[in-house]
Design an enzyme around this catalytic site. Structure first.
Site, PDB file in Angstrom:
ATOM      1  CB  SER A  61      -0.916   0.023   1.221  1.00 63.69           C
ATOM      2  OG  SER A  61      -0.141  -0.037   2.413  1.00 63.69           O
ATOM      3  CG  HIS A  63      -1.015   3.934   4.456  1.00 56.64           C
ATOM      4  ND1 HIS A  63      -2.248   3.460   4.820  1.00 56.64           N
ATOM      5  CD2 HIS A  63      -0.328   2.892   3.945  1.00 56.64           C
ATOM      6  CE1 HIS A  63      -2.322   2.162   4.520  1.00 56.64           C
ATOM      7  NE2 HIS A  63      -1.160   1.795   3.987  1.00 56.64           N
ATOM      8  CG  ASP A  94      -4.217   5.755   6.450  1.00 61.96           C
ATOM      9  OD1 ASP A  94      -3.089   5.484   6.933  1.00 61.96           O
ATOM     10  OD2 ASP A  94      -4.699   5.107   5.496  1.00 61.96           O
TER      11      ASP A  94
END
Ligand SMILES: *[C@@H]1O[C@H](CO)[C@@H](O)[C@H](O)[C@H]1NC(C)=O
Ligand SMILES: *[C@@H]1O[C@H](CO)[C@@H](O)[C@H](O)[C@H]1NC(C)=O
Length: 361
Positions: A35, A327, A324
């Site tokens: 990610s 991340h 977030d």
């Protein structure tokens, strides 16, 4: 008349200058990982448990207009900033996006392809069924390469791949979901992970990849999602030790592997070193906050999971390390990429910087 000619000269030189300045130092970039690098592959994967960043407030600061592209960031992620350092506008498009637009091979031959998928691990078993694991990303690359050869010929593709930049960042999800507790379990996990990581690298090398830029696992114990589990909001030291140990194991594995793969060059970016000042002295590193999700809810912005349209947003996105609960922000990704390319910081990259790697050969 003279004035007009001079003006024309200025315009022509200016244009040539602008074009050369933007010309990438490598012919293409291929991205494999999780990610931290995903630019939209997961948007095209079926299943309700697939992690996707395809809704606001993801992408709220995306350059050129707020749009949730699948990046787990308020804007660009680190793949974009590595691409920019190489002279591209941003990361190459996601493999599944390119396939759906029938544009895979033109992109592969001129800019590259991103296979990165949120949730992916080195092991197929990590978050199985909800991402494209590393081994499958390598298979997708193999399929891409075959089609590139059909379109452009073997020699041309071989030359292109040998000079292309392979950006690889994976391993965090394997460590996150590991249940290893004893030192023995942890060592056994490293062995399995490194064996499969090495297999993937060797496969890519066998297909013609020569320049590898690796990003090691970040300080997993410091993400808001982990900090929130501690009453004081402190980093989880045990988890950081596991992540650091993995980086050290990868470092020695690559040093051992490289001489066996003739012509292979690599740079390994150590996220722990890169983020040292960030956590010990956030203000000195240019941040106001290094422990809270800018987009989230509850304590440390980490009690409600991922960033959503109903999350609370921090005032200054660039002042936060974390976008977030897991991340980094666009700003932190930008500073991270700068560190990877900085030739002066030998401790961040081993044995050479991303910049040296790109320019080599
Ligand atoms: C390890 O890597 C091999 C080769 O890429 C792959 O076929 C296999 O499924 C992987 N094993 C696990 C447990 O992920
Ligand atoms: C919380 O963090 C502190 C500081 O690192 C540590 O001493 C303590 O053991 C942690 N508590 C838990 C429940 O993990």
């Amino acid at each position: 008349m003279k004035g007009a000619i001079f003006l024309l000269w200025v315009v022509v030189v200016g244009l040539v200058g602008a074009v050369t300045a933007r010309r990438p130092v490598v012919p293409a970039m291929f991205v494999l990982g999780d990610s931290t690098l995903d630019v939209g592959n997961n948007n095209h994967l079926p299943g309700k448990d697939v992690p996707r960043a395809n809704l606001p407030f993801y992408g709220i600061d995306f350059p050129g207009g707020a749009i949730a592209t699948g990046r787990f960031s308020n804007g660009y992620n680190i793949a974009d900033f590595v691409a920019r350092q190489l002279g591209f506008e941003r990361s190459p498009l996601a493999y599944l996006v390119l396939k759906s637009r029938n544009y895979l091979i033109p992109s592969a031959l001129t800019r590259g392809v991103s296979y990165a998928s949120a949730g992916a691990g080195i092991l197929d078993s990590t978050n199985a069924g909800n991402n494209i694991p590393l081994s499958e990303q390598v298979r997708y690359f193999a399929e891409t390469k075959t089609k590139m050869e059909t379109a452009a010929g073997r020699d041309k593709v071989s030359r292109l791949l040998a000079r292309s930049f392979f950006l690889v960042g994976v391993g965090s999800n394997d460590l996150f979901q590991s249940t290893a507790t004893t030192q023995g379990d942890v060592i056994a996990l490293y062995t399995t992970l490194i064996s499969n990581y090495t297999a993937a690298i060797t496969d890519l090398y066998g297909m013609g990849a020569r320049k590898f830029g690796f990003i090691s696992v970040p300080p997993l114990g410091c993400v808001p999602a982990v900090r929130v589990l501690n009453a004081t909001g402190a980093c989880n030291d045990a988890m950081n030790q596991v992540a650091m140990g993995f980086t050290a194991t990868l470092k020695s594995a690559l040093a051992g592997l490289a001489p066996k793969l003739t012509g292979l060059a690599y740079s390994l970016g150590d996220s722990f070193v890169a983020l040292e000042t960030t956590f010990s002295n956030p203000q000195a590193a240019g941040y106001e906050n290094a422990d809270t999700a800018c987009c989230g809810s509850g304590r440390l912005g980490a009690e409600g999971g991922y960033c959503t349209r109903t999350s609370k947003l921090c005032a200054n996105h660039d002042a936060y390390v974390y976008w977030d609960w897991i991340h980094s922000t666009q700003r932190a990704a930008e500073l991270g990429a700068q560190a990877l390319f900085n030739d002066g910081t030998a401790e961040v990259t081993t044995p050479i910087s991303f910049g040296q790697l790109a320019r080599e050969g």
